[in-house]
Structures are given as C-alpha cells and as structure tokens.
Design a protein around this motif. Structure first.
Motif, PDB file in Angstrom:
ATOM      1  N   THR A  58       0.883  -1.350   0.014  1.00  0.00           N
ATOM      2  CA  THR A  58      -0.126   0.013   0.045  1.00  0.00           C
ATOM      3  C   THR A  58       0.790   1.277   0.053  1.00  0.00           C
ATOM      4  O   THR A  58       0.499   2.178  -0.835  1.00  0.00           O
ATOM      5  N   PRO A  59       1.775   1.443   0.950  1.00  0.00           N
ATOM      6  CA  PRO A  59       2.722   2.737   0.789  1.00  0.00           C
ATOM      7  C   PRO A  59       3.255   2.867  -0.413  1.00  0.00           C
ATOM      8  O   PRO A  59       3.663   3.948  -0.911  1.00  0.00           O
ATOM      9  N   VAL A  60       3.992   1.548  -0.916  1.00  0.00           N
ATOM     10  CA  VAL A  60       4.795   1.621  -2.146  1.00  0.00           C
ATOM     11  C   VAL A  60       3.931   1.960  -3.183  1.00  0.00           C
ATOM     12  O   VAL A  60       4.223   2.749  -4.235  1.00  0.00           O
ATOM     13  N   MET A  61       2.813   1.385  -3.549  1.00  0.00           N
ATOM     14  CA  MET A  61       1.991   1.753  -4.510  1.00  0.00           C
ATOM     15  C   MET A  61       1.283   3.128  -4.594  1.00  0.00           C
ATOM     16  O   MET A  61       1.325   3.978  -5.384  1.00  0.00           O
ATOM     17  N   LEU A  62       0.954   3.864  -3.350  1.00  0.00           N
ATOM     18  CA  LEU A  62       0.730   5.203  -3.168  1.00  0.00           C
ATOM     19  C   LEU A  62       1.901   6.082  -3.624  1.00  0.00           C
ATOM     20  O   LEU A  62       1.747   7.114  -4.286  1.00  0.00           O
ATOM     21  N   HIS A  63       3.105   5.535  -3.049  1.00  0.00           N
ATOM     22  CA  HIS A  63       4.233   6.477  -3.558  1.00  0.00           C
ATOM     23  C   HIS A  63       4.510   6.494  -4.952  1.00  0.00           C
ATOM     24  O   HIS A  63       4.616   7.608  -5.663  1.00  0.00           O
ATOM     25  N   PHE A  64       4.251   5.260  -5.714  1.00  0.00           N
ATOM     26  CA  PHE A  64       4.355   5.227  -6.986  1.00  0.00           C
ATOM     27  C   PHE A  64       3.317   6.311  -7.671  1.00  0.00           C
ATOM     28  O   PHE A  64       3.646   6.860  -8.801  1.00  0.00           O
ATOM     29  N   LEU A  65       2.234   6.428  -7.275  1.00  0.00           N
ATOM     30  CA  LEU A  65       1.111   7.068  -8.068  1.00  0.00           C
ATOM     31  C   LEU A  65       1.306   8.688  -7.571  1.00  0.00           C
ATOM     32  O   LEU A  65       0.897   9.496  -8.400  1.00  0.00           O
ATOM     33  N   THR A  66       2.057   9.044  -6.465  1.00  0.00           N
ATOM     34  CA  THR A  66       2.066  10.415  -6.077  1.00  0.00           C
ATOM     35  C   THR A  66       3.449  11.062  -6.026  1.00  0.00           C
ATOM     36  O   THR A  66       3.918  12.345  -5.840  1.00  0.00           O
TER      37      THR A  66
END
Length: 161
Positions: A58-66
C-alpha cells in the motif's frame, strides 16, 4: 509561482498509509504468537505473506502514484532556475532544480506532464500557476515556433525505413 492543490491530501493519505503499515508490522509478533497455537505452519505462512503483501504494498503503490506530483514550484529570474518540490515515500520534501532549457514535454501520460533534466518526470497542472509569465517560460511559450511543413513524402519514406 506554483502551488499544488492536492498537497495536503497527498500528505494525509501517505501519512495514514505509513502509520497503518507501521502499526501492522508492530502487531505481527502478537498475531504470530496467538495464531501459532491454533493453526498449521502452511496456513500461518500464507496469512503472514498476505499481511506483509498489503502492509508493504500500500505505501509503495501510493508512492508510485504520487511521487511525480509537484507540491510547489519557485522560480529565480536571476539565474533562470526553477525549483520544484515533491514528496518522497517517507513524507520528506525532495527538491528538483532545473532550467527552462532542460524541460521537455513527453507524449501524453496520466502521471507525467513534463520531464526535467532528461530523466525526472513531473506532474504539473498548468492551471495552478500563480505567475503566468513564469508559466509561459516554463512551457517555453516565449520561443519561436517553426511552422514549416517540410516534404510529406520524405517524412513518410523515413518512417517506412
């Protein structure tokens, strides 16, 4: 010259995701101890893998998107340098310094509007610029445009080769 309107939301979502992941990692030993009494090793391993997948994904995916979202941008007219700030995985601001000559506009993409220094993609919303003159310089609207069409048959031949 630029202020990102989603900055507060991005920080809150990333902060919430990091906090819940840290709490989940802290609870893993407790869950492991309680789970160990009732289940077999295979089920325990599957549950642990599933939990870790979501804890870290979850944090890695959010970082990838933002990670490309520009939260603010400054312009120094004395040396023609733009400074854009983004937010990294651990909610720290990261600065990107570049000149207007190092900005390129890539093919349309949902998460990239410009590429700076030939390697750093950034997401910038043109409607959020406060200083319109700096925006014109940022998008190179002050440069002359070559309207010459060229020879269409030569262009087609080059593409076919």
């Amino acid at each position: 010259i630029y202020v990102g309107t989603l900055t507060k939301s991005v920080k809150l979502v990333k902060g919430f995701s990091l906090t819940t992941s840290i709490l989940a990692v802290a609870l893993v030993p407790v869950l492991y101890k309680n789970f160990q009494l009732d289940t077999s090793g295979g089920v325990m391993a599957a549950v642990a893998m599933g939990m870790n997948f979501f804890i870290f994904l979850t944090p890695v995916m959010l970082h990838f998107l933002t990670k490309r979202y520009v939260t603010s941008m400054y312009y120094n007219p004395n040396n023609n340098i733009f400074t854009a700030t983004t937010i990294n995985l651990f909610l720290q601001t990261k600065t990107h310094k570049f000149s207007s000559s190092s900005i390129s506009i890539p093919k349309p993409s949902p998460f990239t509007s410009v590429i700076v220094n030939k390697k750093t993609p950034l997401l910038v919303d043109p409607t959020l610029f406060v200083d319109k003159d700096a925006m014109m310089l940022f998008y190179k609207c002050d440069e002359s445009v070559d309207f010459e069409m060229g020879n269409m048959s030569e262009d087609v031949e080059k593409k076919n080769k």
